[in-house]
Motif scaffolding. Sequence first.
Motif, PDB file in Angstrom:
ATOM      1  N   GLY A  90       0.809  -1.235   0.000  1.00  0.00           N
ATOM      2  CA  GLY A  90       0.000   0.000   0.000  1.00  0.00           C
ATOM      3  C   GLY A  90       0.834   1.273   0.000  1.00  0.00           C
ATOM      4  N   ALA A  91       2.159   1.129  -0.153  1.00  0.00           N
ATOM      5  CA  ALA A  91       3.012   2.329  -0.183  1.00  0.00           C
ATOM      6  C   ALA A  91       3.520   2.565  -1.604  1.00  0.00           C
ATOM      7  N   GLY A  92       2.592   2.773  -2.513  1.00  0.00           N
ATOM      8  CA  GLY A  92       2.981   2.894  -3.926  1.00  0.00           C
ATOM      9  C   GLY A  92       3.147   4.324  -4.409  1.00  0.00           C
ATOM     10  N   GLU A  93       2.742   5.309  -3.573  1.00  0.00           N
ATOM     11  CA  GLU A  93       2.664   6.693  -4.079  1.00  0.00           C
ATOM     12  C   GLU A  93       3.993   7.200  -4.645  1.00  0.00           C
ATOM     13  N   LEU A  94       5.092   6.967  -3.926  1.00  0.00           N
ATOM     14  CA  LEU A  94       6.378   7.538  -4.356  1.00  0.00           C
ATOM     15  C   LEU A  94       6.950   6.758  -5.533  1.00  0.00           C
ATOM     16  N   PHE A  95       6.662   5.465  -5.576  1.00  0.00           N
ATOM     17  CA  PHE A  95       7.135   4.667  -6.722  1.00  0.00           C
ATOM     18  C   PHE A  95       6.346   5.020  -7.983  1.00  0.00           C
ATOM     19  N   GLU A  96       5.092   5.449  -7.803  1.00  0.00           N
ATOM     20  CA  GLU A  96       4.315   5.904  -8.971  1.00  0.00           C
ATOM     21  C   GLU A  96       5.047   7.089  -9.602  1.00  0.00           C
ATOM     22  N   ILE A  97       5.573   7.974  -8.749  1.00  0.00           N
ATOM     23  CA  ILE A  97       6.287   9.154  -9.271  1.00  0.00           C
ATOM     24  C   ILE A  97       7.610   8.751  -9.925  1.00  0.00           C
ATOM     25  N   THR A  98       8.394   7.915  -9.231  1.00  0.00           N
ATOM     26  CA  THR A  98       9.710   7.579  -9.809  1.00  0.00           C
ATOM     27  C   THR A  98       9.536   6.775 -11.103  1.00  0.00           C
ATOM     28  N   ASP A  99       8.515   5.929 -11.150  1.00  0.00           N
ATOM     29  CA  ASP A  99       8.271   5.176 -12.392  1.00  0.00           C
ATOM     30  C   ASP A  99       7.851   6.135 -13.512  1.00  0.00           C
ATOM     31  N   ARG A 100       6.935   7.041 -13.173  1.00  0.00           N
ATOM     32  CA  ARG A 100       6.420   7.966 -14.204  1.00  0.00           C
ATOM     33  C   ARG A 100       7.534   8.870 -14.726  1.00  0.00           C
ATOM     34  N   LEU A 101       8.472   9.255 -13.865  1.00  0.00           N
ATOM     35  CA  LEU A 101       9.529  10.178 -14.296  1.00  0.00           C
ATOM     36  C   LEU A 101      10.786   9.448 -14.773  1.00  0.00           C
ATOM     37  N   SER A 102      10.675   8.144 -14.971  1.00  0.00           N
ATOM     38  CA  SER A 102      11.840   7.400 -15.470  1.00  0.00           C
ATOM     39  C   SER A 102      11.959   7.580 -16.975  1.00  0.00           C
ATOM     40  N   THR A 103      13.124   8.061 -17.384  1.00  0.00           N
ATOM     41  CA  THR A 103      13.335   8.292 -18.825  1.00  0.00           C
ATOM     42  C   THR A 103      13.833   7.012 -19.502  1.00  0.00           C
ATOM     43  N   HIS A 104      14.365   6.099 -18.713  1.00  0.00           N
ATOM     44  CA  HIS A 104      14.819   4.801 -19.260  1.00  0.00           C
ATOM     45  C   HIS A 104      14.297   3.722 -18.331  1.00  0.00           C
ATOM     46  N   LYS A 105      13.755   2.666 -18.931  1.00  0.00           N
ATOM     47  CA  LYS A 105      13.210   1.576 -18.096  1.00  0.00           C
ATOM     48  C   LYS A 105      13.779   0.240 -18.552  1.00  0.00           C
ATOM     49  N   ASN A 106      13.800  -0.707 -17.620  1.00  0.00           N
ATOM     50  CA  ASN A 106      14.213  -2.066 -17.956  1.00  0.00           C
ATOM     51  C   ASN A 106      15.602  -2.129 -18.589  1.00  0.00           C
ATOM     52  N   VAL A 107      16.539  -1.386 -18.034  1.00  0.00           N
ATOM     53  CA  VAL A 107      17.892  -1.309 -18.604  1.00  0.00           C
ATOM     54  C   VAL A 107      18.801  -2.293 -17.866  1.00  0.00           C
ATOM     55  N   ASP A 108      19.616  -3.019 -18.629  1.00  0.00           N
ATOM     56  CA  ASP A 108      20.658  -3.859 -18.015  1.00  0.00           C
ATOM     57  C   ASP A 108      21.997  -3.140 -18.189  1.00  0.00           C
ATOM     58  N   PHE A 109      22.718  -2.903 -17.108  1.00  0.00           N
ATOM     59  CA  PHE A 109      24.082  -2.356 -17.209  1.00  0.00           C
ATOM     60  C   PHE A 109      24.982  -3.227 -16.327  1.00  0.00           C
ATOM     61  N   PRO A 110      26.319  -3.095 -16.414  1.00  0.00           N
ATOM     62  CA  PRO A 110      27.179  -4.082 -15.746  1.00  0.00           C
ATOM     63  C   PRO A 110      26.765  -4.410 -14.307  1.00  0.00           C
ATOM     64  N   GLY A 111      26.505  -5.699 -14.073  1.00  0.00           N
ATOM     65  CA  GLY A 111      26.159  -6.188 -12.735  1.00  0.00           C
ATOM     66  C   GLY A 111      24.716  -5.904 -12.319  1.00  0.00           C
ATOM     67  N   HIS A 112      23.929  -5.265 -13.174  1.00  0.00           N
ATOM     68  CA  HIS A 112      22.580  -4.833 -12.774  1.00  0.00           C
ATOM     69  C   HIS A 112      21.557  -5.110 -13.869  1.00  0.00           C
ATOM     70  N   ALA A 113      20.388  -5.604 -13.454  1.00  0.00           N
ATOM     71  CA  ALA A 113      19.340  -5.927 -14.435  1.00  0.00           C
ATOM     72  C   ALA A 113      18.099  -5.077 -14.183  1.00  0.00           C
ATOM     73  N   HIS A 114      17.300  -4.924 -15.225  1.00  0.00           N
ATOM     74  CA  HIS A 114      15.986  -4.248 -15.237  1.00  0.00           C
ATOM     75  C   HIS A 114      15.928  -2.960 -14.408  1.00  0.00           C
ATOM     76  N   ALA A 115      16.931  -2.106 -14.584  1.00  0.00           N
ATOM     77  CA  ALA A 115      16.953  -0.839 -13.832  1.00  0.00           C
ATOM     78  C   ALA A 115      16.095   0.215 -14.532  1.00  0.00           C
ATOM     79  N   SER A 116      15.608   1.173 -13.744  1.00  0.00           N
ATOM     80  CA  SER A 116      15.026   2.360 -14.373  1.00  0.00           C
ATOM     81  C   SER A 116      15.700   3.587 -13.767  1.00  0.00           C
ATOM     82  N   PHE A 117      15.732   4.665 -14.543  1.00  0.00           N
ATOM     83  CA  PHE A 117      16.444   5.870 -14.117  1.00  0.00           C
ATOM     84  C   PHE A 117      15.482   7.046 -14.116  1.00  0.00           C
ATOM     85  N   TYR A 118      15.178   7.590 -12.932  1.00  0.00           N
ATOM     86  CA  TYR A 118      14.296   8.769 -12.930  1.00  0.00           C
ATOM     87  C   TYR A 118      15.114  10.030 -13.172  1.00  0.00           C
TER      88      TYR A 118
END
Length: 424
Positions: free
Chosen positions: A62-90
Motif C-alpha cells: 500500500g506504499a505505492g505513491e512515491l514509486f508511482e512518481i519515480t516510475d512515471r519520471l523514469s526516462t529509461h526503463k528495464n535497462v541492463d548495465f554491468p552487474g545490474h538488471a531491469h533498472a530504471s532511471f528517474y
Amino acid sequence: MSKIIVTGGGWSGVAAAVRAKKCGADVVLIEKTDLLLGLGNVGGIMRNNGRYTATEENIALGAGELFEITDRLSTHKNVDFPGHAHASFYDVLLVEPEVRRLVKKLGIEVRLMTRVIDVIKERDNRIKAVVTSQGEILDADVFVETTGSTGPMGNCMRHGNGCSMCILRCPSFGPRVSLTERAGLDDLTACKADGTRGAFSGSCKIEKRSLSKKLQKKLEKDGFAVVPLPKKLVNKEKLTRKVCQQYALDSFAENLILIDTGYAKLMTSYFDLEQLRSVEGFENARFADPYAGGKGNSIRYMSVGMRDKYMRAEGMENLFLGGEKSGFFVGHTEAISTGSLAGYNAAMYAKKRPMLTLPASLAIGDLLDFSNRVLEEADCLERRFTFAGGEYFKRMQERNLYITDAKKIKKIVESEGLLDVYNQ
Ligand SMILES: Cc1cc2nc3c(=O)[nH]c(=O)nc-3n(C[C@H](O)[C@H](O)[C@H](O)COP(=O)(O)OP(=O)(O)OC[C@H]3O[C@@H](n4cnc5c(N)ncnc54)[C@H](O)[C@@H]3O)c2cc1C
C-alpha cells in the motif's frame, strides 16, 4: 488528532510523512535545506536487481505513491548495465517538485529551511519536543528521525577529502544533527575497509552537455555508456572506500560507467578532472554534483541509530527511525521501505494500536531483521545493505526472495494478510 513530527525530508522522511498522514495523523515534515528528497536529488537508479522486488512489495503493501512518481519520471526503463538488471532511471531534475506537490496535496505541513538542533525530553525514554535553530520549540506526540547519515562538513573534512559541496550544502543550511544522540543514545559510525571512518558516496554527476555529442547520443538512446579507461587510470583501491558495495565490481574501476539521470551520472566517487578530460569524449567534462567531484565526495554513515523491528529507536518510546539513519542501508528504495514502516508505526503507536512488523518471507522484512542481527558481528561497521547488490542481494537470491514477477510478489504479500495494510 495525534501530532507527528518527521525530521529530515529525504526519501525516507517523505515516505514516513506520507504513511503517517494517510493513517490520519497531523504531520509536520521538517527539512533544513530548500529542497525535499535530500540525496534523492542526485541519485535516480531504481528497480535494479532486488530493488525491483522491494518496490513491488511496497506497492502491494500500500506504499505505492512515491514509486508511482519515480516510475512515471523514469526516462529509461528495464535497462541492463554491468552487474545490474531491469533498472530504471528517474530524472533527478524533475522528481523533487513532483514529490513536493504530492506532499502538499496530502495536507502535510512542510517546513523547509528549518533545522532541528535539539530535543526536549519529558522523561528518559520519551521526547516532548524538538528545538529548531531559530529557537522554536515544536511539541508532538510522536517523532520520526530521518536525518540521513551524511556529513556534516567537519566529518567530510576529517574523514574525506574536504567539503565536496554536495547537494546538502551544509555551509549554507547548517550541519546535520543526530536526534538520537541529542536524546542521549549512542550512534554507530561506519568504517571503510582500511578502518578509517565513514564511506565515500559512490557517484558524481557530469553536465551532459559537457560530454562529446557521441556520448550524449549513446546515453540518451541506451540510458548508459561504458567507456574503457586506459590502464594507467584504473584505480581499484577506490572501490574499497565507497558506500555502494553493489558497484564495487572491477568493471566499475576498469571503465567509466555513465548513467542518464538527467545528468550523466558517473559511477565512481570522484575523478581527477585533468585525468578525466584526457579520455575521449570527456575533453570538456564538468562536474555538476558534487561541485568538487574532481577531488572528493560526501562522507556517509556517520550516524546510524540502533532500532527495533518496529523501527523504533532502541530505548525510546516515541522516536522512530527511517532511511540511512535506521541502519547501514543504501538506496532510495531502501529509504522509502524503512521510512514507510517507521511512519506507519509512528501513527499506530500514537493511536495505541498494534504496530506492524514485516515477515521474513518479504525481502523488506528479511533485510530489516538480517541487518539488525549483523550489528552483533565484529565486522558490522564495514558492511552496507542494499537490495541492489553486495551481500544482501546474494542472500535474497539464496533464499528465493529475489522475484521479478509482480503478480507473484502481490500473492505473497496477500498470503501474509498484508495486502494494502499501509492504507487500512
Ligand atoms: C551521489 C549519490 C548518488 C546516489 N545514487 C543513488 C541511486 O542512483 N539509487 C539509489 O537507490 N540510491 C542512490 N544513492 C543513495 C540514496 O540516495 C540514499 O541512500 C537515500 O536517498 C537516503 O535517504 P535518507 O532519507 O535516509 O537520507 P537523506 O537523503 O540524506 O535525507 C536526510 C535529510 O535530512 C535533512 N536533515 C539532516 N539533518 C537535519 C536537521 N537537523 N533538521 C532538519 N533536516 C535535517 C537533510 O538535509 C536531508 O534532506 C545515492 C547517494 C548519493 C550521495
